[in-house]
Motif scaffolding. Structure first.
Motif, short mmCIF file in Angstrom:
data_model
loop_
_atom_site.label_atom_id
_atom_site.label_comp_id
_atom_site.label_asym_id
_atom_site.label_seq_id
_atom_site.Cartn_x
_atom_site.Cartn_y
_atom_site.Cartn_z
N PHE A 60 26.00 46.05 2.97
CA PHE A 60 27.37 46.39 3.36
C PHE A 60 28.29 46.53 2.15
O PHE A 60 29.21 47.33 2.16
N ARG A 61 28.03 45.74 1.11
CA ARG A 61 28.85 45.86 -0.10
C ARG A 61 28.63 47.23 -0.76
O ARG A 61 29.55 47.83 -1.31
N GLN A 62 27.42 47.72 -0.69
CA GLN A 62 27.09 49.01 -1.31
C GLN A 62 27.65 50.18 -0.51
O GLN A 62 28.11 51.17 -1.07
N PHE A 63 27.63 50.09 0.83
CA PHE A 63 27.95 51.26 1.66
C PHE A 63 29.03 51.04 2.71
O PHE A 63 29.70 51.98 3.11
N GLY A 64 29.17 49.82 3.21
CA GLY A 64 30.24 49.55 4.15
C GLY A 64 29.93 49.87 5.60
O GLY A 64 30.53 49.29 6.51
N SER A 65 29.01 50.80 5.85
CA SER A 65 28.66 51.16 7.23
C SER A 65 27.30 51.84 7.25
O SER A 65 26.82 52.33 6.22
N LYS A 66 26.70 51.86 8.43
CA LYS A 66 25.41 52.53 8.57
C LYS A 66 25.56 54.03 8.39
O LYS A 66 24.69 54.70 7.83
N ARG A 88 20.91 50.73 -4.72
CA ARG A 88 21.53 51.77 -3.89
C ARG A 88 20.49 52.76 -3.39
O ARG A 88 20.44 53.10 -2.21
N GLU A 89 19.64 53.23 -4.29
CA GLU A 89 18.62 54.21 -3.89
C GLU A 89 17.59 53.59 -2.95
O GLU A 89 17.11 54.25 -2.02
N ARG A 90 17.25 52.33 -3.16
CA ARG A 90 16.30 51.67 -2.25
C ARG A 90 16.87 51.59 -0.85
O ARG A 90 16.15 51.79 0.14
N GLU A 132 17.31 45.56 9.30
CA GLU A 132 15.98 46.12 9.03
C GLU A 132 16.00 46.99 7.78
O GLU A 132 15.04 46.97 6.99
N ILE A 133 17.07 47.75 7.61
CA ILE A 133 17.18 48.59 6.42
C ILE A 133 17.22 47.71 5.17
O ILE A 133 16.52 47.97 4.18
N ALA A 134 18.04 46.66 5.21
CA ALA A 134 18.14 45.74 4.06
C ALA A 134 16.79 45.08 3.77
O ALA A 134 16.39 44.95 2.61
N ALA A 135 16.10 44.67 4.83
CA ALA A 135 14.81 44.00 4.63
C ALA A 135 13.80 44.94 3.99
O ALA A 135 13.07 44.55 3.06
N ARG A 136 13.76 46.20 4.44
CA ARG A 136 12.82 47.14 3.84
C ARG A 136 13.18 47.44 2.39
O ARG A 136 12.30 47.66 1.55
N ALA A 137 14.47 47.45 2.10
CA ALA A 137 14.91 47.70 0.72
C ALA A 137 14.82 46.45 -0.14
O ALA A 137 15.08 46.51 -1.35
N GLN A 138 14.47 45.32 0.49
CA GLN A 138 14.32 44.04 -0.20
C GLN A 138 15.64 43.57 -0.81
O GLN A 138 15.70 43.11 -1.95
N VAL A 139 16.70 43.70 -0.01
CA VAL A 139 18.01 43.17 -0.40
C VAL A 139 18.60 42.46 0.82
O VAL A 139 18.09 42.59 1.93
N GLY A 140 19.67 41.74 0.61
CA GLY A 140 20.32 41.05 1.72
C GLY A 140 21.26 41.97 2.49
O GLY A 140 21.70 43.00 1.98
N ARG A 141 21.58 41.57 3.71
CA ARG A 141 22.50 42.33 4.55
C ARG A 141 23.87 42.49 3.88
O ARG A 141 24.46 43.57 3.92
#
Length: 217
Positions: A44-50, A8-10, A31-40
């Protein structure tokens, strides 16, 4: 490894970095997911929206506020509403630069401004709900509860915005004064006014009981 940021913090850190570098609209969830090294999907499961990435803690803050007010005796609710607003303010102070980045983004991105407005309205509704439940008497008691709830939120946001702009050297004392100015609304215009002005190096934990005492006398 101990001390490593969780997923979540990443994601939040990656989002703020990319929004600062490229702007909100240009930075994608991929791009956010890639930089955080997680999948898309994880993002979305963590936050639901940008938009939710910009306000990552608002659900937890609202939930804690609801629980706190639900466990407060009726006669202590007005002071506890003030204490909750103070604790939320402390959260933003602790965020520091992240809070300031959010402020700049919400000023320039209509979608984020709308999201922020919705978040603010939820605090007002939450405070009103608890204050009304504790009221007895005629319809003006309900009115005062709603006016007080909205005044507390407005006072909090006014001082917060001034701090975010760098206009407040003593944000805690300014907040205490602003919140105390809302108290006559709940009192029903009976001529009693509480004004709290504090400029001190004391921690907020020691100030809160004194503020409560001043406005409850």
């Amino acid at each position: 490894m101990a001390g490593q940021p969780n997923t979540r913090e990443r994601l939040v850190s990656a989002a703020f970095e990319l929004f600062s570098e490229r702007g909100y609209e240009a930075a994608s969830v991929d791009e956010i997911a890639a930089r955080a090294q997680v999948g898309r999907t994880t993002a979305f499961r963590q936050f639901g929206s940008k938009e939710a990435l910009i306000f990552p803690d608002h659900e937890a803050l609202l939930r804690r506020a609801d629980e706190r007010l639900s466990n407060t005796h009726a006669e202590a609710l007005p002071a506890e509403v003030v204490a909750v607003a103070t604790s939320v303010f402390e959260h933003y102070l602790a965020e520091g630069d992240r809070a300031r980045t959010r402020y700049r983004l919400t000023r320039s991105v209509p979608a984020l401004r709308d999201f922020e407005t919705a978040v603010v309205s939820r605090y007002a509704r939450l405070f009103t709900k608890h204050l009304r439940a504790a009221q007895t008497g005629d319809w003006t008691a309900d009115l005062r509860a709603e006016l007080f709830a909205n005044a507390v939120v407005a006072a909090h946001n006014h001082v917060l915005r001034r701090w975010l702009r760098g206009d407040v050297p003593n944000p805690r004392s300014d907040l205490a004064e602003a919140l105390a100015a809302t108290w006559p609304i709940y009192r029903g215009g009976n001529g009693r006014t509480a004004v709290v002005v504090m400029s001190t190096d004391e921690p907020i934990e020691s100030l809160t009981p004194r503020i409560r005492g001043l406005i409850s006398d």
